[in-house]
Scaffold this active site. Sequence first.
Site, PDB file in Angstrom:
ATOM      1  N   HIS A  27      -3.206 -41.118 -21.165  1.00 40.58           N
ATOM      2  CA  HIS A  27      -3.695 -39.693 -20.833  1.00 40.58           C
ATOM      3  C   HIS A  27      -3.278 -39.222 -19.654  1.00 40.58           C
ATOM      4  O   HIS A  27      -3.181 -39.961 -18.905  1.00 40.58           O
ATOM      5  CB  HIS A  27      -5.421 -39.753 -21.086  1.00 40.58           C
ATOM      6  CG  HIS A  27      -6.013 -40.886 -20.161  1.00 40.58           C
ATOM      7  ND1 HIS A  27      -5.881 -42.213 -20.755  1.00 40.58           N
ATOM      8  CD2 HIS A  27      -6.718 -40.619 -19.162  1.00 40.58           C
ATOM      9  CE1 HIS A  27      -6.648 -43.009 -19.695  1.00 40.58           C
ATOM     10  NE2 HIS A  27      -7.080 -42.233 -18.820  1.00 40.58           N
ATOM     11  N   HIS A  76      -4.507 -36.724 -16.626  1.00 35.21           N
ATOM     12  CA  HIS A  76      -5.603 -35.950 -16.113  1.00 35.21           C
ATOM     13  C   HIS A  76      -5.129 -34.576 -15.568  1.00 35.21           C
ATOM     14  O   HIS A  76      -4.220 -34.728 -14.831  1.00 35.21           O
ATOM     15  CB  HIS A  76      -6.297 -36.815 -14.897  1.00 35.21           C
ATOM     16  CG  HIS A  76      -7.022 -37.975 -15.276  1.00 35.21           C
ATOM     17  ND1 HIS A  76      -8.445 -37.909 -15.332  1.00 35.21           N
ATOM     18  CD2 HIS A  76      -6.555 -39.144 -15.577  1.00 35.21           C
ATOM     19  CE1 HIS A  76      -8.767 -39.317 -15.738  1.00 35.21           C
ATOM     20  NE2 HIS A  76      -7.627 -40.043 -15.543  1.00 35.21           N
ATOM     21  N   ASP A 125     -12.722 -34.158 -19.392  1.00 39.06           N
ATOM     22  CA  ASP A 125     -13.273 -35.640 -18.909  1.00 39.06           C
ATOM     23  C   ASP A 125     -14.791 -35.475 -18.953  1.00 39.06           C
ATOM     24  O   ASP A 125     -15.113 -34.611 -18.534  1.00 39.06           O
ATOM     25  CB  ASP A 125     -12.621 -35.616 -17.605  1.00 39.06           C
ATOM     26  CG  ASP A 125     -12.820 -37.163 -17.221  1.00 39.06           C
ATOM     27  OD1 ASP A 125     -13.955 -37.761 -17.199  1.00 39.06           O
ATOM     28  OD2 ASP A 125     -12.044 -37.916 -16.981  1.00 39.06           O
TER      29      ASP A 125
END
Length: 131
Positions: free
Chosen positions: A92, A94, A28
């Site tokens: 997505h 995390h 990220d």
Amino acid sequence: MSIFTKIAEGEIPSYKCAENEEFYAFLDINPLVKGHTLVIPRREVDYIFDMEDDELARFQVFAKKVAVAIKSAFPCVKVGQAVLGLEVPHAHIHLVPMQSEKDMNFSNPKLQLSSEEMAAIADKIYKEFAK
Ligand code: AMP
């Protein structure tokens, strides 16, 4: 084409942490902590819960392998997993190495890391994943 599809296809640069034919993992760009990683399907789908059961299962198993690599590279209590998807319309997961639950607060200020630091972090995870 979503920004994450462009990343998976190499059109936009990213700090690659892991990949296979179906999924891709990269850092990220606004990390909560060192090792904060995103895992995506190469196939463009916005909402994770629109994925077919089989694909979602494979996605989760891939994310698990990435989480194991993250934990080896960045010792932590546990790797936390979160799905938000409010900003980028491409599914997505995390993965966040946690020392405490505070590390999972997405309102926290993000780390400012140099490109050299980001590359070194991704490289460490990539090497663990490849083991
Ligand atoms: P959300 O869709 O709410 O899960 O947030 C999207 C996440 O993607 C944020 O944490 C962003 O920092 C991250 N992000 C957006 N663009 C990029 C990029 N080009 N490379 C890496 N991470 C990104």
